[in-house]
Design a protein around this motif. Structure first.
Motif, PDB file in Angstrom:
ATOM      1  N   HIS A  13     -48.567   1.928  24.285  1.00 54.45           N
ATOM      2  CA  HIS A  13     -48.702   2.697  25.962  1.00 54.45           C
ATOM      3  C   HIS A  13     -47.756   4.126  25.983  1.00 54.45           C
ATOM      4  CE1 HIS A  13     -51.854   0.005  26.757  1.00 54.45           C
ATOM      5  NE2 HIS A  13     -51.402  -1.279  26.928  1.00 54.45           N
ATOM      6  N   TYR A  14     -46.824   4.388  25.629  1.00 54.66           N
ATOM      7  CA  TYR A  14     -45.640   4.758  26.179  1.00 54.66           C
ATOM      8  C   TYR A  14     -46.610   5.967  25.544  1.00 54.66           C
ATOM      9  CZ  TYR A  14     -42.072   8.662  28.010  1.00 54.66           C
ATOM     10  OH  TYR A  14     -41.277   8.945  27.713  1.00 54.66           O
ATOM     11  N   VAL A  35     -37.422   0.022  25.888  1.00 53.07           N
ATOM     12  CA  VAL A  35     -39.500  -0.309  25.609  1.00 53.07           C
ATOM     13  C   VAL A  35     -39.499  -1.443  26.698  1.00 53.07           C
ATOM     14  CG1 VAL A  35     -40.864  -0.130  24.765  1.00 53.07           C
ATOM     15  CG2 VAL A  35     -38.386   0.763  24.337  1.00 53.07           C
ATOM     16  N   GLY A  36     -40.058  -1.335  28.041  1.00 54.75           N
ATOM     17  CA  GLY A  36     -40.565  -2.296  28.529  1.00 54.75           C
ATOM     18  C   GLY A  36     -39.319  -2.716  29.525  1.00 54.75           C
ATOM     19  N   GLN A  41     -53.152   8.071  26.193  1.00 60.30           N
ATOM     20  CA  GLN A  41     -54.780   8.899  26.438  1.00 60.30           C
ATOM     21  C   GLN A  41     -55.717   6.941  25.725  1.00 60.30           C
ATOM     22  OE1 GLN A  41     -52.712   9.863  23.960  1.00 60.30           O
ATOM     23  NE2 GLN A  41     -53.573   9.439  21.844  1.00 60.30           N
ATOM     24  N   PHE A  42     -54.560   6.082  24.865  1.00 58.64           N
ATOM     25  CA  PHE A  42     -55.182   4.873  24.833  1.00 58.64           C
ATOM     26  C   PHE A  42     -56.181   4.263  25.102  1.00 58.64           C
ATOM     27  CE2 PHE A  42     -53.400   4.506  19.938  1.00 58.64           C
ATOM     28  CZ  PHE A  42     -53.841   5.513  19.828  1.00 58.64           C
ATOM     29  N   TYR A  54     -42.397  -5.442  22.726  1.00 61.41           N
ATOM     30  CA  TYR A  54     -42.604  -4.627  22.479  1.00 61.41           C
ATOM     31  C   TYR A  54     -43.271  -3.003  21.586  1.00 61.41           C
ATOM     32  CZ  TYR A  54     -38.637  -1.103  20.912  1.00 61.41           C
ATOM     33  OH  TYR A  54     -37.290  -0.320  20.571  1.00 61.41           O
ATOM     34  N   ALA A  55     -43.640  -3.901  21.114  1.00 61.67           N
ATOM     35  CA  ALA A  55     -44.762  -3.257  20.385  1.00 61.67           C
ATOM     36  C   ALA A  55     -46.020  -2.240  21.774  1.00 61.67           C
ATOM     37  CB  ALA A  55     -45.364  -3.687  19.379  1.00 61.67           C
ATOM     38  N   ARG A  56     -46.715  -3.198  22.650  1.00 65.11           N
ATOM     39  CA  ARG A  56     -47.638  -2.558  22.664  1.00 65.11           C
ATOM     40  C   ARG A  56     -46.923  -1.591  23.787  1.00 65.11           C
ATOM     41  NH1 ARG A  56     -48.276  -7.638  24.437  1.00 65.11           N
ATOM     42  NH2 ARG A  56     -49.893  -7.676  23.011  1.00 65.11           N
TER      43      ARG A  56
END
Length: 212
Positions: free
Chosen positions: A64-65, A110-111, A69-70, A58-60
């Motif tokens: 990402h969203y 989210v995901g 740019q990461f 979930y955090a990933r």
């Protein structure tokens, strides 16, 4: 689960500061230090599952969203830090933690569906532990106008040392003035009163997970 000893046997907020200084925003590091010394934690969230209750997936997906740019390495650094912060509610001497979460945050995917189902199950696992309380505000509640009350509330050794953390369009703000703290304490109690009791909240989350 990641924990505060995951890299080279390091532990504590000072080690987190060393590990992530220069690679994460100062506000992230300040928050982890604040949590380390907190006597209690309260979260109110309307759009996302609170950070301390998030799974890695979930955090990933969230990072990402929010930060397209990461690089993968940068995202993993942020995720790793978030998982290490979770130690304050996983360790044997865990601080009392209460989260009030709106139904919207539990429904926004989210995901993918599998990741969201795993996230809801993860929240339920915490909600059945003795030191974590989760309350849900349903869409159906009437007379509720508290959606602007999202906050992190960290209790100090005495109430005068409490701190509220809020995300604003201009960045993260740390609030510790007594008049403002009194205002946020009142807001928290009003938001909590709009939520289901813990047992009904767990049943509600379980039903949402089965729908996915």
């Amino acid at each position: 689960m990641a924990n505060a000893e995951g890299l080279g046997g390091l532990r504590g907020e000072d080690d987190l500061m060393v590990l992530y200084r220069g690679s994460l925003p100062h506000s992230f590091l300040d928050l982890s230090e604040l949590e380390h010394h907190a006597s209690l934690r309260r979260d109110v969230d309307f759009l996302h599952v609170p950070g301390l209750l998030q799974t890695e997936d979930y955090a990933r997906a969230l990072f990402h969203y929010v930060n397209p740019q990461f690089s993968e390495e940068e995202v993993e650094r942020w995720v790793e830090h978030r998982m290490k912060r979770r130690g304050i509610i996983e360790q044997p001497q865990a601080v009392p933690y209460e989260a009030v979460v709106h139904e919207a945050a539990l429904r926004i995917k989210v995901g993918d569906s599998a990741a969201m189902r795993a996230q809801l199950d993860h929240v339920l696992d915490f909600a059945t532990s003795g030191h974590v309380t989760v309350r849900v505000i349903p869409f159906t509640v009437g007379g509720f106008a508290g959606a602007g009350s999202a906050m992190v509330y960290a209790g100090g050794p005495v109430p005068q040392l409490d701190t509220v953390v809020r995300d604003t369009p201009h960045g993260t703000v740390f609030v510790d003035a007594e008049a403002q703290l009194s205002h946020f304490r009142t807001l928290f109690h009003k938001v909590r009163e709009a939520a289901f009791e813990p047992e009904r909240s767990r049943d509600f989350i379980h039903r949402l997970a089965k729908e996915l």
